[in-house]
Design a protein around this motif. Sequence first.
Motif, PDB file in Angstrom:
ATOM      1  N   MET A   1       0.850  -1.191   0.000  1.00 35.52           N
ATOM      2  CA  MET A   1       0.000   0.000   0.000  1.00 35.52           C
ATOM      3  C   MET A   1       0.887   1.243   0.000  1.00 35.52           C
ATOM      4  SD  MET A   1      -2.858   1.166   2.817  1.00 35.52           S
ATOM      5  CE  MET A   1      -3.524  -0.481   2.889  1.00 35.52           C
ATOM      6  N   ASP A   2       0.614   2.197  -0.908  1.00 35.17           N
ATOM      7  CA  ASP A   2       1.425   3.396  -0.955  1.00 35.17           C
ATOM      8  C   ASP A   2       1.043   4.343   0.181  1.00 35.17           C
ATOM      9  OD1 ASP A   2      -0.838   4.951  -1.767  1.00 35.17           O
ATOM     10  OD2 ASP A   2      -0.489   4.368  -3.837  1.00 35.17           O
ATOM     11  N   ASP A   3       1.854   5.371   0.357  1.00 33.89           N
ATOM     12  CA  ASP A   3       1.669   6.273   1.490  1.00 33.89           C
ATOM     13  C   ASP A   3       0.337   7.022   1.415  1.00 33.89           C
ATOM     14  OD1 ASP A   3       2.725   7.899   3.813  1.00 33.89           O
ATOM     15  OD2 ASP A   3       2.417   9.492   2.330  1.00 33.89           O
ATOM     16  N   ALA A   4      -0.042   7.461   0.224  1.00 30.58           N
ATOM     17  CA  ALA A   4      -1.296   8.211   0.085  1.00 30.58           C
ATOM     18  C   ALA A   4      -2.486   7.346   0.487  1.00 30.58           C
ATOM     19  CB  ALA A   4      -1.451   8.713  -1.347  1.00 30.58           C
ATOM     20  N   VAL A 345     -11.762  -1.677  -9.763  1.00 29.80           N
ATOM     21  CA  VAL A 345     -12.587  -1.948  -8.584  1.00 29.80           C
ATOM     22  C   VAL A 345     -12.204  -3.291  -7.977  1.00 29.80           C
ATOM     23  CG1 VAL A 345     -14.942  -2.209  -7.725  1.00 29.80           C
ATOM     24  CG2 VAL A 345     -14.463  -0.551  -9.541  1.00 29.80           C
ATOM     25  N   ALA A 346     -11.951  -4.279  -8.822  1.00 33.00           N
ATOM     26  CA  ALA A 346     -11.567  -5.606  -8.324  1.00 33.00           C
ATOM     27  C   ALA A 346     -10.265  -5.552  -7.525  1.00 33.00           C
ATOM     28  CB  ALA A 346     -11.441  -6.579  -9.495  1.00 33.00           C
ATOM     29  N   ARG A 347      -9.282  -4.820  -8.031  1.00 26.85           N
ATOM     30  CA  ARG A 347      -8.013  -4.705  -7.308  1.00 26.85           C
ATOM     31  C   ARG A 347      -8.214  -4.013  -5.966  1.00 26.85           C
ATOM     32  NH1 ARG A 347      -6.210  -3.471 -12.546  1.00 26.85           N
ATOM     33  NH2 ARG A 347      -6.250  -1.227 -12.110  1.00 26.85           N
ATOM     34  N   ALA A 348      -9.038  -2.973  -5.952  1.00 25.00           N
ATOM     35  CA  ALA A 348      -9.288  -2.266  -4.703  1.00 25.00           C
ATOM     36  C   ALA A 348      -9.992  -3.172  -3.692  1.00 25.00           C
ATOM     37  CB  ALA A 348     -10.131  -1.018  -4.970  1.00 25.00           C
ATOM     38  N   HIS A 349     -10.933  -3.975  -4.174  1.00 26.48           N
ATOM     39  CA  HIS A 349     -11.630  -4.919  -3.282  1.00 26.48           C
ATOM     40  C   HIS A 349     -10.641  -5.884  -2.645  1.00 26.48           C
ATOM     41  CE1 HIS A 349     -14.445  -8.094  -1.996  1.00 26.48           C
ATOM     42  NE2 HIS A 349     -13.613  -8.921  -2.599  1.00 26.48           N
ATOM     43  N   PRO A 356     -10.441 -12.503  -3.238  1.00 24.75           N
ATOM     44  CA  PRO A 356     -10.589 -12.270  -4.682  1.00 24.75           C
ATOM     45  C   PRO A 356     -11.961 -11.691  -4.991  1.00 24.75           C
ATOM     46  CG  PRO A 356     -10.751 -14.610  -4.190  1.00 24.75           C
ATOM     47  CD  PRO A 356     -10.318 -13.940  -2.922  1.00 24.75           C
ATOM     48  N   ALA A 357     -12.038 -10.921  -6.059  1.00 26.45           N
ATOM     49  CA  ALA A 357     -13.303 -10.277  -6.432  1.00 26.45           C
ATOM     50  C   ALA A 357     -14.303 -11.313  -6.924  1.00 26.45           C
ATOM     51  CB  ALA A 357     -13.059  -9.223  -7.508  1.00 26.45           C
ATOM     52  N   SER A 410      -9.948   4.009  -2.663  1.00 28.67           N
ATOM     53  CA  SER A 410      -8.852   3.465  -3.464  1.00 28.67           C
ATOM     54  C   SER A 410      -9.116   3.633  -4.952  1.00 28.67           C
ATOM     55  CB  SER A 410      -8.660   1.983  -3.112  1.00 28.67           C
ATOM     56  OG  SER A 410      -7.613   1.424  -3.877  1.00 28.67           O
ATOM     57  N   VAL A 411     -10.370   3.401  -5.368  1.00 28.39           N
ATOM     58  CA  VAL A 411     -10.725   3.579  -6.784  1.00 28.39           C
ATOM     59  C   VAL A 411     -10.569   5.028  -7.201  1.00 28.39           C
ATOM     60  CG1 VAL A 411     -12.587   3.411  -8.476  1.00 28.39           C
ATOM     61  CG2 VAL A 411     -12.242   1.558  -6.816  1.00 28.39           C
ATOM     62  N   VAL A 412     -10.979   5.957  -6.353  1.00 34.13           N
ATOM     63  CA  VAL A 412     -10.842   7.388  -6.666  1.00 34.13           C
ATOM     64  C   VAL A 412      -9.362   7.721  -6.898  1.00 34.13           C
ATOM     65  CG1 VAL A 412     -11.082   9.723  -5.757  1.00 34.13           C
ATOM     66  CG2 VAL A 412     -12.949   8.089  -5.486  1.00 34.13           C
ATOM     67  N   LEU A 413      -8.504   7.289  -5.990  1.00 29.75           N
ATOM     68  CA  LEU A 413      -7.073   7.582  -6.107  1.00 29.75           C
ATOM     69  C   LEU A 413      -6.496   6.982  -7.388  1.00 29.75           C
ATOM     70  CD1 LEU A 413      -5.956   6.907  -2.430  1.00 29.75           C
ATOM     71  CD2 LEU A 413      -6.311   9.144  -3.490  1.00 29.75           C
ATOM     72  N   ASP A 414      -6.882   5.769  -7.677  1.00 27.92           N
ATOM     73  CA  ASP A 414      -6.347   5.061  -8.840  1.00 27.92           C
ATOM     74  C   ASP A 414      -6.862   5.647 -10.143  1.00 27.92           C
ATOM     75  OD1 ASP A 414      -4.962   3.154 -10.290  1.00 27.92           O
ATOM     76  OD2 ASP A 414      -6.457   1.588 -10.008  1.00 27.92           O
ATOM     77  N   PHE A 415      -8.186   5.899 -10.203  1.00 24.70           N
ATOM     78  CA  PHE A 415      -8.794   6.331 -11.456  1.00 24.70           C
ATOM     79  C   PHE A 415      -8.474   7.799 -11.753  1.00 24.70           C
ATOM     80  CE2 PHE A 415     -12.267   7.831 -14.159  1.00 24.70           C
ATOM     81  CZ  PHE A 415     -12.300   6.841 -15.121  1.00 24.70           C
ATOM     82  N   CYS A 416      -8.607   8.660 -10.772  1.00 22.22           N
ATOM     83  CA  CYS A 416      -8.382  10.095 -11.000  1.00 22.22           C
ATOM     84  C   CYS A 416      -6.901  10.442 -11.008  1.00 22.22           C
ATOM     85  CB  CYS A 416      -9.099  10.909  -9.932  1.00 22.22           C
ATOM     86  SG  CYS A 416     -10.887  10.707  -9.940  1.00 22.22           S
TER      87      CYS A 416
END
Length: 419
Positions: A1-4, A345-349, A356-357, A410-416
Motif C-alpha cells: 500500500m502506498d503512502d497516500a 474496482v476488483a483490485r481495490a476490493h 478475490p473479487a 482506493s478507486v478514486v485515487l487510482d482512477f483520477c
Amino acid sequence: MDDATARVFARIDENWPAEVAFLREIVSHRSELFTERSVQLAMRQKLASIGLEVDSFDADVAEIARRPGFSPIEWGFQGRPQVVGIWKGQGGGKTLVLNGHVDVVPIEPVHHWTVDPLAGIVRDGRMYGRGTQDMKGGVAAMTFAVQAIREAGIRLKGDVFVQSVIEEEATGNGTLACIARGYAGDAALIPEPFDQKILIGHLGVLWVRAVIRGRAGHAMGASRQVNAIDQMIKYHGWLRALEREWNARKHPAFAEHDHPLNFNPGVVQGGVWPSSVPSEVTLVTRFACYPDVTPDEAKRQFLAFMEARQREDEWFRANPIEFTWYGHHDHGYVLPKEDPFIQQVARAHTQVTGRPAEYTAMTGVTDTRFWAVHLGKPATCYGPIGGNLHAADEWVDLESVRQVTKVIASVVLDFCGVA
C-alpha cells in the motif's frame, strides 16, 4: 500500500464513528418518492461541509425527456432537488462519478417491523432501518471516502462528482438529470448493496399499469354482472404464462439465476364496497427483459401476447384492457469483467478485504445503465452487505460499509490519479 492510500485509510478509520452517525442521520429522513427534499438538504449540507462545491437543482423534465434513457412520468420535480458535490482536480486526470440514490421504497406496513424503521438501531454490527442497505449505507461510504481523501491532504489530477440523486427506485430520472447538466464523467461507481460483489450487468425493467373493467351492480345480482376482480385474475394468469414463456429462453450472462425474468404484480386497486360488484380494477406490474431486448421491443412483445389472449375471451374482446406505461423504462446491459475500470474496482476490493473479487449480473436494474448503455462509458456497482431489501427489518452490515468506503477511496485515487 502506498503512502497516500495508507493515509486515506487511516482517516476513514478515524472518521468511522462519524460515518455511522451520518448514516443514522440520513436514515432518519423519510425519503420515499415525493418526500426526498429533507434528506437532500442534509446531503447538500454534508457535501459543502467537506469542502466540495455544491450544485443543487430541480430537474428540467422537458430537457431530460428528450434524452435516451428517460422514463415516462406523471409528475414533476419542483422542490425535489438533485445534489452534486464537485471536486475539481489539478488537471491531467480522468473524471469519476460517485453516484448514490437517497430515495427509498415505502416502509408500510409498519407493524411488520420489529424495530423503528427510521431510528438506525445498531445490533450485533448491523444497522437496521429503511434505506440502510438500499442504499444510504453506500451513500455514506462514498461521501466519507471523499472526505477522507481531502482530509489526508491528497490532491487529485482528475475531477470527482459526488451525485446524490432521487427517483432511482421509480425511474432513474434523477441520475439522467445530473448527466444532462454536464456531470457525466469518464466512469461511474455506484455503491449499491450487492454484498461486495462487482456488477457486470443487469436486466431491463418496465412498469405497466393495466385497467381492467367489469360491469357493476348490486351483489344480490352478482351472477348476472361481470366482476372486474374476477377479470383481473384472468389477466394475472396471462402475466404468469408470459413470464414462463420468456424465462424458457436462457441468457448466458444470467445463468447463475434459475428464474431471471420476474413479473411482479406490485400494486392492485379496485372496488368501492363489499356489496357492489366492482366495475374497475387497476393492476401495476413490474417486469423484466434480457439486455438483448430493448424496452420498446419488450413492450411490443408484451402487448402482442396480451392482445392475442384478449381475442380469445368474449368479455375482453368487447372491453379490452387499457395499458399505460410509466416509471421504469430501462435498458439492460452486460460488461465484460475484463473491462479496465471493472478491474480497478476488483483490485481495490482485494487490497481492502484480502479476498478475490466476485462478479454478478443482477435481475434488477441500477442507474449504471445510463453510462453503460447511453454514454458508452464504464460503470459498475460495488456496495455493502445487507439483508431484507425492500422488506421489513432491512439491515446493513456496518463493517462492510467501512470496507466499501476504503474500496471507493482506493478507486478514486487510482482512477483520477494523485497529483
